[in-house]
Design an enzyme around this catalytic site. Structure first.
Site, PDB file in Angstrom:
ATOM      1  N   ARG A  94       0.800  -1.232   0.000  1.00 17.78           N
ATOM      2  CA  ARG A  94       0.000   0.000   0.000  1.00 17.78           C
ATOM      3  C   ARG A  94       0.828   1.276   0.000  1.00 17.78           C
ATOM      4  NH1 ARG A  94      -4.402  -0.652   4.740  1.00 17.78           N
ATOM      5  NH2 ARG A  94      -2.593  -1.278   5.958  1.00 17.78           N
ATOM      6  N   ASP A 107      -4.174  -1.893  -2.127  1.00 15.05           N
ATOM      7  CA  ASP A 107      -4.653  -2.359  -0.830  1.00 15.05           C
ATOM      8  C   ASP A 107      -5.351  -3.688  -1.084  1.00 15.05           C
ATOM      9  OD1 ASP A 107      -6.102  -2.901   1.462  1.00 15.05           O
ATOM     10  OD2 ASP A 107      -6.892  -0.866   1.693  1.00 15.05           O
ATOM     11  N   SER A 141      -0.417 -17.416   7.174  1.00 12.75           N
ATOM     12  CA  SER A 141      -1.273 -17.214   8.342  1.00 12.75           C
ATOM     13  C   SER A 141      -0.375 -16.771   9.495  1.00 12.75           C
ATOM     14  CB  SER A 141      -2.039 -18.495   8.665  1.00 12.75           C
ATOM     15  OG  SER A 141      -2.850 -18.340   9.802  1.00 12.75           O
ATOM     16  N   TYR A 183      -7.281 -10.562  15.388  1.00 12.76           N
ATOM     17  CA  TYR A 183      -6.168 -11.156  14.642  1.00 12.76           C
ATOM     18  C   TYR A 183      -6.287 -12.675  14.598  1.00 12.76           C
ATOM     19  CZ  TYR A 183      -1.348 -11.870  13.061  1.00 12.76           C
ATOM     20  OH  TYR A 183      -0.224 -12.242  12.349  1.00 12.76           O
ATOM     21  N   LYS A 195      -6.806 -14.910  11.163  1.00 13.53           N
ATOM     22  CA  LYS A 195      -5.783 -15.865  10.742  1.00 13.53           C
ATOM     23  C   LYS A 195      -6.269 -17.309  10.826  1.00 13.53           C
ATOM     24  CE  LYS A 195      -2.343 -13.140   9.654  1.00 13.53           C
ATOM     25  NZ  LYS A 195      -1.738 -13.135   8.302  1.00 13.53           N
TER      26      LYS A 195
END
Length: 260
Positions: A32, A61, A139, A153, A157
């Site tokens: 990004r 993005d 991951s 998070y 993941k």
């Protein structure tokens, strides 16, 4: 070979890109931040065996499906079809759930989960038409166990495992290999930003093991891609969680509660 790496401007993504560039592969870095991308590309050119025109960058993005699709299309028009995708882009912002705003929670889902899906979708149709391709989804060890202060998070993941497993079954018929890896704490700029925000409760559960270098993690990832591995764990603890989590996690959480 054309290798596309999301999150390629720093950390694990950059080191994976460096390894492929050192072997003479064509590499596209996607991220990004234009300045970070330019610095990353300039750094790769120092040691790369690839020609300068074979190392490209694209600003996008991954959470924006149209943007990542356009970036990949542009990359493929310059360097040819994508042979290997490493979906490495991700963010983490620790905070207990009650203090985590909806926007901050959703952003981690958008980038880590949906951003990976968007990146895969951008190359998958082409791979199916060609009857070949390799995809590695990055991951985290946090995708194997719930951690205090990491609800967003861990959720983002952990969901990648189901996505990768289902896609791997579907991809077989088209000659596409889909793998997923679970890196531990890794010495990256993102970890430097994360650690001051990490709750003490999380540190107790995660222990005091030192972080891996990004280069060491990248080398294992590239080796797993070459071997067409379905899952890659790092170290004994994460391998045990990945393979025997149903037995280990109840004991681990019991120990954690007593210690807390």
């Amino acid at each position: 070979m054309h290798v596309i790496v999301t999150g390629g401007s720093s950390g694990i993504g950059l080191e994976v890109s460096r390894l492929y560039a050192s072997r003479g592969a064509r590499v596209t870095l996607i991220a990004r931040d234009r300045l970070k991308l330019q610095v990353a590309r300039d750094g790769l050119l120092v040691t790369a065996k690839s020609a300068p025109d074979d190392i490209q960058m694209a600003l996008a993005d991954v959470g924006d499906e149209a943007a990542i699709r356009d970036a990949v299309q542009h990359a493929e028009s310059r360097l040819g079809p994508c042979d290997v995708l490493i979906a490495c882009a991700g963010i983490v912002e620790p905070a207990v759930f009650e203090d985590l705003s909806s926007d901050r929670f959703n952003e981690q889902i958008r980038i880590n989960l949906l951003g990976t899906v968007n990146a895969v979708r951008s190359v998958y149709t082409g791979m199916t038409h060609r009857g070949q391709g390799r995809i590695m989804i990055v991951s985290s060890g946090a995708g194997l166990i719930g951690i205090h202060g990491y609800s967003a998070y861990c959720a983002s993941k952990a969901a990648l495992t189901g996505f990768a497993e289902a896609l791997a079954q579907e991809g077989q018929a088209h000659g596409i290999t889909v793998g997923i890896c679970f890196p531990p704490d890794t010495q990256t700029p993102q970890l430097e930003r994360e650690l001051p925000k990490r709750p003490i409760e999380a540190q107790r559960l995660m222990g005091k093991a030192g972080a891996w270098t990004a280069d060491a993690v990248a080398r294992k990832i590239v080796r797993a891609i070459e071997r067409r591995s379905g899952k890659l764990y790092f170290g004994f603890s994460l391998a045990a969680l990945g393979l025997f989590g149903g037995v280990i996690k109840p004991v681990l959480f019991w120990w954690y509660r007593r210690r807390a």
